[in-house]
Write a protein that holds these residues in place. Sequence first.
Motif: not given
Length: 270
Positions: A10-37
């Motif tokens: 990976k690029k040397s300047d790549h910034i790994q996802l933090t817990s603060g990035d992961i939590a809303p992305l993970w929860g939002g994915y489930f929410s969006d997939s349900m609302v989509n239906c």
Amino acid sequence: MSQDERNLEKKSDHIQLTSGDIAPLWGGYFSDSMVNCVLKHFLHTVEDNEIKPIIEFALGLTIEHLEFTNKLFKEEEFPIPLAFTEKDVNLNAPRLFSDGYMLLYLRHMGIAGTVSYGMALASSSRQDIRAFYNQNLKTAAQLLEKSTAILQSKGILTRSPFIPYPDSVEFVHKESWLNGLLGDRRPLNAVEITNLYLNIMKNSIGQALMLAFSQVAENKDVIAYIVRGRDISSKHVEVFSALLRDDQLPAPTTWETEVSNSKVSHFPIS
């Protein structure tokens, strides 16, 4: 190739996802997939031509969110959540909700979006994630405005209670004022009235949604779980409404009557 070797590539300047990035992305994915239906069912059964474009707008947003998160997780070699898919909605099923309920649901999406995306923006540190939530905040506000305007034009927008303007500025002199909702309680203030109203609305929308789901679900354990959630929402509506009525304030109406009597499996859950 080991995980360590992949990381080195990976690029040397790549910034790994933090817990603060992961939590809303993970929860939002489930929410969006349900609302989509749910929105796909709305779009397939809506009758009002003023409401249909707002459903299409909201559905477009959930698709954009899912595409962004899918792409991001793949790039980060992060496991894609096992969420809802097109297999979880039966578009051949008859109408389950009234157009009015659909519009109210869309408004609630806007309200929930402005709150959740604001929190996600605050917890995210990476620039691309912040840009994603900044855009989501704008579109959630647009959805809220579009749906509220149509509700208002149709005369079905439920407002929070009107109260008299105060005659003067008052100050709190006793700590017991904070416990004034218990025992010999004082009148509700504007902040409390607003929170009670919003909580009644939120639980009323969920109450109707879970009533509908309990009608069309097929698995007995799933039905029992949904009914329990419906009953909890009903209890919250009852308690919060009683607090408003005790102060001679109107409580919002509930929306169970906006659910059809269809028993067809709209959202196949087994």
